[in-house]
Motif scaffolding. Structure first.
Motif, PDB file in Angstrom:
ATOM      1  N   MET A 233       1.046  -1.084   0.054  1.00 55.37           N
ATOM      2  CA  MET A 233       0.161   0.196  -0.460  1.00 55.37           C
ATOM      3  C   MET A 233       0.689   1.308  -0.087  1.00 55.37           C
ATOM      4  N   ASP A 234       0.568   2.651  -0.989  1.00 56.51           N
ATOM      5  CA  ASP A 234       1.297   3.744  -0.965  1.00 56.51           C
ATOM      6  C   ASP A 234       0.980   4.618   0.202  1.00 56.51           C
ATOM      7  N   ALA A 235       1.581   5.709   0.007  1.00 51.93           N
ATOM      8  CA  ALA A 235       1.123   6.512   1.298  1.00 51.93           C
ATOM      9  C   ALA A 235      -0.500   7.012   1.636  1.00 51.93           C
ATOM     10  N   ASP A 236      -0.924   7.185  -0.312  1.00 50.54           N
ATOM     11  CA  ASP A 236      -2.215   7.588  -0.138  1.00 50.54           C
ATOM     12  C   ASP A 236      -2.908   6.660   0.518  1.00 50.54           C
ATOM     13  N   ALA A 237      -2.713   5.456  -0.269  1.00 46.98           N
ATOM     14  CA  ALA A 237      -4.190   4.049   0.085  1.00 46.98           C
ATOM     15  C   ALA A 237      -3.966   4.148   1.538  1.00 46.98           C
ATOM     16  N   GLN A 238      -2.649   4.141   2.768  1.00 45.56           N
ATOM     17  CA  GLN A 238      -2.953   4.143   3.657  1.00 45.56           C
ATOM     18  C   GLN A 238      -3.625   5.308   4.488  1.00 45.56           C
ATOM     19  N   LYS A 239      -3.908   6.325   3.876  1.00 45.39           N
ATOM     20  CA  LYS A 239      -4.063   7.303   4.085  1.00 45.39           C
ATOM     21  C   LYS A 239      -6.162   7.004   4.360  1.00 45.39           C
ATOM     22  N   ARG A 240      -5.905   6.587   3.494  1.00 49.61           N
ATOM     23  CA  ARG A 240      -7.374   6.038   2.826  1.00 49.61           C
ATOM     24  C   ARG A 240      -7.852   5.218   3.794  1.00 49.61           C
ATOM     25  N   ALA A 241      -7.155   4.121   4.275  1.00 49.43           N
ATOM     26  CA  ALA A 241      -7.334   3.363   4.743  1.00 49.43           C
ATOM     27  C   ALA A 241      -7.918   3.376   6.188  1.00 49.43           C
ATOM     28  N   ALA A 242      -6.814   4.393   6.308  1.00 48.82           N
ATOM     29  CA  ALA A 242      -7.034   5.099   8.002  1.00 48.82           C
ATOM     30  C   ALA A 242      -8.732   5.734   7.993  1.00 48.82           C
ATOM     31  N   ALA A 243      -9.179   6.766   6.477  1.00 49.39           N
ATOM     32  CA  ALA A 243     -10.038   7.127   6.907  1.00 49.39           C
ATOM     33  C   ALA A 243     -11.369   6.714   6.864  1.00 49.39           C
ATOM     34  N   ALA A 244     -11.474   5.206   6.105  1.00 54.99           N
ATOM     35  CA  ALA A 244     -12.401   3.809   6.304  1.00 54.99           C
ATOM     36  C   ALA A 244     -12.516   3.419   7.380  1.00 54.99           C
ATOM     37  N   ARG A 245     -11.637   3.184   8.189  1.00 49.76           N
ATOM     38  CA  ARG A 245     -11.985   2.822   9.918  1.00 49.76           C
ATOM     39  C   ARG A 245     -12.485   3.895  10.338  1.00 49.76           C
ATOM     40  N   ALA A 246     -12.409   5.791  10.530  1.00 52.59           N
ATOM     41  CA  ALA A 246     -12.768   5.994  11.078  1.00 52.59           C
ATOM     42  C   ALA A 246     -14.503   6.283  11.168  1.00 52.59           C
ATOM     43  N   VAL A 247     -14.566   5.863   9.284  1.00 51.60           N
ATOM     44  CA  VAL A 247     -16.073   6.321   9.100  1.00 51.60           C
ATOM     45  C   VAL A 247     -16.664   5.447  10.350  1.00 51.60           C
TER      46      VAL A 247
ATOM     47  N   ARG B  89     -23.148  14.684  15.123  1.00 49.69           N
ATOM     48  CA  ARG B  89     -22.756  16.226  14.809  1.00 49.69           C
ATOM     49  C   ARG B  89     -21.217  16.064  14.843  1.00 49.69           C
ATOM     50  N   LEU B  90     -20.448  16.037  13.924  1.00 46.07           N
ATOM     51  CA  LEU B  90     -19.540  15.849  13.045  1.00 46.07           C
ATOM     52  C   LEU B  90     -18.377  16.683  12.912  1.00 46.07           C
ATOM     53  N   GLY B  91     -17.259  17.569  13.065  1.00 44.54           N
ATOM     54  CA  GLY B  91     -16.022  17.694  13.013  1.00 44.54           C
ATOM     55  C   GLY B  91     -15.923  17.109  11.537  1.00 44.54           C
ATOM     56  N   LEU B  92     -14.806  17.651  10.824  1.00 42.22           N
ATOM     57  CA  LEU B  92     -14.798  17.701   9.425  1.00 42.22           C
ATOM     58  C   LEU B  92     -12.803  18.099   9.066  1.00 42.22           C
ATOM     59  N   GLY B  93     -12.239  17.643   9.173  1.00 42.06           N
ATOM     60  CA  GLY B  93     -10.677  17.934   8.899  1.00 42.06           C
ATOM     61  C   GLY B  93     -10.040  18.723   7.900  1.00 42.06           C
ATOM     62  N   THR B  94      -9.087  18.708   7.626  1.00 39.47           N
ATOM     63  CA  THR B  94      -8.717  19.742   6.438  1.00 39.47           C
ATOM     64  C   THR B  94      -7.217  18.837   6.238  1.00 39.47           C
ATOM     65  N   GLY B  95      -7.352  18.805   4.417  1.00 37.33           N
ATOM     66  CA  GLY B  95      -5.903  17.857   4.432  1.00 37.33           C
ATOM     67  C   GLY B  95      -6.143  16.630   3.522  1.00 37.33           C
ATOM     68  N   SER B  96      -5.349  16.253   2.899  1.00 38.20           N
ATOM     69  CA  SER B  96      -5.224  15.178   1.970  1.00 38.20           C
ATOM     70  C   SER B  96      -6.299  13.878   2.645  1.00 38.20           C
ATOM     71  N   THR B  97      -5.719  13.077   4.121  1.00 36.73           N
ATOM     72  CA  THR B  97      -6.467  12.436   4.598  1.00 36.73           C
ATOM     73  C   THR B  97      -7.921  12.788   4.957  1.00 36.73           C
ATOM     74  N   ALA B  98      -7.743  13.725   5.919  1.00 35.40           N
ATOM     75  CA  ALA B  98      -9.241  13.640   5.431  1.00 35.40           C
ATOM     76  C   ALA B  98     -10.496  14.091   4.442  1.00 35.40           C
TER      77      ALA B  98
END
Ligand SMILES: O=C(CO)[C@H](O)[C@H](O)COP(=O)(O)O
Length: 235
Positions: free
Chosen positions: A1-15, A23-32
């Motif tokens: 997995m490249d870094a972007d795929a790692q970010k997406r996998a972490a994001a998927a777990r966060a969902v 009521r959600l705070g939505l972050g900023t950046g490529s991972t958010a």
């Protein structure tokens, strides 16, 4: 997995931390951005949530994804914020602001009962400071504020070059709040809390990128999969 795929996998777990009605705070950046994208899919499938974006960029993305949005004026208390980070240490102190949204990110995270941070494995570090610390300043009195920041850092630790963040065409980078950002290349930050206090006391500093005592969970996407770390109980 490249870094972007790692970010997406972490994001998927966060969902998975998102519950109906939150009521959600939505972050900023490529991972958010991955998180907002995946949350949008859930919303379009019927999930009912409302979000407060931490930047104009996230506002535009979330709106395009169909996520219902609110503000901290209408909804001053949030259940959960999900955001990325530039560095996270084992005591859960973090550097944020690489994308320039630190002020809104800190306000939104502070208004939330929980903050879940999503990063790729390169962001998990023993000691903060290899990533230059963003400090958001008001343009008025910039020269004086810069000197005061230098002095404030010097009361806590050794300093390093301070650099005004600039756009490609050489103009100061301007945040969503109309401020500038000074990036402090400190090398290492041994006492993030003490440095946070010193920087917060400088007039002209609107916010700094040290986030301490805010995150409760860090989800790390690595080459071999996902690791979830719960915040250590403080002594
Ligand atoms: O603090 C931030 C923006 O102000 C981001 O969360 C941080 O810079 C990480 O960004 P990315 O997910 O693109 O690596």
């Amino acid at each position: 997995m490249d870094a972007d795929a790692q970010k997406r996998a972490a994001a998927a777990r966060a969902v998975e931390y998102v519950q109906p009605g939150m009521r959600l705070g939505l972050g900023t950046g490529s991972t958010a951005k991955h998180f907002v994208d995946l949350l949008g899919e859930r919303v379009r499938a019927g999930l009912k949530v409302v979000g407060v974006p931490t930047s104009e960029a996230t506002f535009a993305q979330a709106k395009a994804c169909g996520i219902p949005l609110t503000t901290l004026d209408e909804t001053p208390e949030l259940d959960l914020t999900i955001d990325g980070a530039d560095e996270v240490a084992p005591d859960f102190s973090m550097i944020k602001g690489g994308g320039g949204a630190l002020l809104r990110e800190k306000i939104v995270a502070s208004a939330s009962s929980r903050m879940v941070v999503i990063v790729d494995a390169t962001k998990w570090v023993e000691t903060l400071g290899r990533f230059a610390l963003p400090v958001e300043v008001t343009p008025f009195g910039y020269g004086a504020t810069l000197r005061a920041i230098e002095k404030a850092i010097g009361t806590v630790q050794s300093g390093g070059p301070l650099k005004l963040r600039q756009t490609k065409d050489g103009h100061p980078f301007v945040t969503d709040g109309g401020h500038w950002i000074v990036d402090a290349a400190l090398g290492r930050i041994d006492d993030p809390k003490a440095l946070a206090r010193a920087l917060a006391a400088v007039p002209g500093v609107m916010e700094h990128g040290l986030f301490v005592d805010l995150a409760s969970v860090v989800i790390i996407g690595g080459p071999d999969g996902i690791k979830t770390v719960e915040r250590p109980v403080s002594s």
